[in-house]
Design an enzyme around this catalytic site. Structure first.
Site, PDB file in Angstrom:
ATOM      1  N   GLY A  77       0.827  -1.191   0.000  1.00  0.00           N
ATOM      2  CA  GLY A  77       0.000   0.000   0.000  1.00  0.00           C
ATOM      3  C   GLY A  77       0.868   1.250   0.000  1.00  0.00           C
ATOM      4  O   GLY A  77       2.053   1.202   0.334  1.00  0.00           O
ATOM      5  N   CYS A  78       0.267   2.380  -0.351  1.00  0.00           N
ATOM      6  CA  CYS A  78       1.045   3.614  -0.452  1.00  0.00           C
ATOM      7  C   CYS A  78       1.530   4.085   0.919  1.00  0.00           C
ATOM      8  O   CYS A  78       2.737   4.301   1.113  1.00  0.00           O
ATOM      9  CB  CYS A  78       0.237   4.688  -1.162  1.00  0.00           C
ATOM     10  SG  CYS A  78      -1.428   4.953  -0.506  1.00  0.00           S
ATOM     11  N   TYR A  79       0.626   4.249   1.877  1.00  0.00           N
ATOM     12  CA  TYR A  79       1.051   4.646   3.214  1.00  0.00           C
ATOM     13  C   TYR A  79       2.003   3.624   3.839  1.00  0.00           C
ATOM     14  O   TYR A  79       3.043   3.997   4.399  1.00  0.00           O
ATOM     15  CB  TYR A  79      -0.157   4.820   4.134  1.00  0.00           C
ATOM     16  CG  TYR A  79      -1.073   5.972   3.827  1.00  0.00           C
ATOM     17  CD1 TYR A  79      -0.656   7.298   3.957  1.00  0.00           C
ATOM     18  CD2 TYR A  79      -2.401   5.741   3.441  1.00  0.00           C
ATOM     19  CE1 TYR A  79      -1.520   8.356   3.717  1.00  0.00           C
ATOM     20  CE2 TYR A  79      -3.270   6.794   3.195  1.00  0.00           C
ATOM     21  CZ  TYR A  79      -2.827   8.099   3.335  1.00  0.00           C
ATOM     22  OH  TYR A  79      -3.690   9.150   3.092  1.00  0.00           O
TER      23      TYR A  79
END
Length: 309
Positions: A114-116
């Site tokens: 995921g990005c975060y």
């Protein structure tokens, strides 16, 4: 030269479109595409999935699981950009700088980070693994992202309501990224994750504040910085800043980039620190990471087609 066939399931979404842009003009890959009338047809998708050497899933979690269930051969390899398989048994976590390139190269099932979590894990995983930060600690992660990370609905909301200055969310805890963040850093307590969205199309800052004086056997900020430098030495994608500027900025004009920049900020007495990661949520946080993993799985230079600034 070997040409690998690739099917992007969910190619009309933001992540799928940016993956296709990065693959455009590359002779190593041939895209299998479905027209508008067939892209949601289950039989057509199943045929494309089983015809492809590589399938990249840019779908909601349940739809991604359904696509994997359509595979009827032992040849098709999958990169899943959803969160459906990021902690699943039998899947390799697609963060090569943390997990190892060889594991990804050999895998048939890779789950894109995921990005975060890319920022959080990139900062914490090497330091926790080396014993420089404790596993048993209630970490907090503050983060802001451009609105493109929320998909078409959030993009439309921000572009239609230009009065939104800041959107905090995940306020009931239990965000779907938390298990991924905990699992791949090896920490024993689920972190408090405080995400927010700002009125910029792309870009992301992820921060982990540290009360070093309250931690048992925590390293000093300078040692933490040196450990991150060593962990990512030679990486063409992940860098560790030598600077400690007075501010970090996200710009609304940010252009696509597939790198991850890490920083360590510290109090003068060394008792507190702030770990920070800056990235493009659609780059190393999504599409860029998928293409990097695809390159590795196909035995190609990992940065081919990437935007490195």
């Amino acid at each position: 030269m070997t040409t690998h066939s690739v099917f992007i399931d969910g190619a009309a979404g933001t992540t799928g479109l940016e993956i296709a842009e990065r693959l455009a003009g590359r002779e190593e890959f041939a895209l299998i595409t479905l027209d508008e009338a067939r892209r949601k047809d289950e039989a057509a998708r199943a045929e494309a999935i089983n015809d492809a050497d590589f399938v990249i899933l840019c779908l909601p979690d349940d739809a991604a699981r359904d696509s994997v269930a359509m595979i009827r051969n032992d040849r098709t390899r999958v990169i899943d950009a959803s969160s459906a398989h990021r902690t699943a048994i039998g899947w390799t976590y697609g963060f090569p700088e943390v997990i190892g390139h060889d594991l990804i190269a050999q895998s048939k099932r890779v789950s894109n980070p995921g990005c975060y979590p890319t920022g959080f894990i990139g900062l914490l995983a090497p330091l926790v693994s080396a014993g420089m930060l404790p596993r048993e600690w209630p970490y907090v992660c503050h983060a802001v992202s451009g609105y493109s990370g929320g998909g078409k609905a959030l993009i439309a909301r921000f572009e239609e309501d230009t009065d939104i200055a800041y959107r905090a969310y995940g306020l009931a805890m239990g965000h779907k990224h938390v298990p991924e963040m905990q699992t791949h850093t090896g920490i024993t307590i689920a972190p408090i994750f405080a995400p927010a969205v700002v009125p910029a199309h792309r870009g992301m800052l992820v921060e982990v504040p540290l009360h070093l004086e309250a931690m048992t056997n925590a390293a000093t900020p300078d040692v933490l910085h040196a450990a991150l430098v060593e962990a990512y030495r030679g990486s063409p994608v992940v860098s560790v800043s030598e600077e400690r500027p007075s501010e970090l900025l996200l710009r609304a004009s940010m252009q696509p980039v597939d790198t991850l920049e890490l920083s360590v900020f510290a109090a003068a007495d060394g008792k507190q620190a702030r770990l920070a990661a800056r990235l493009d949520n659609l780059g190393k946080g999504a599409s860029g990471a998928a293409v990097q993993n695809l390159n590795i799985m196909a035995g190609l230079p990992e940065t081919a087609g990437l935007r490195l600034g």
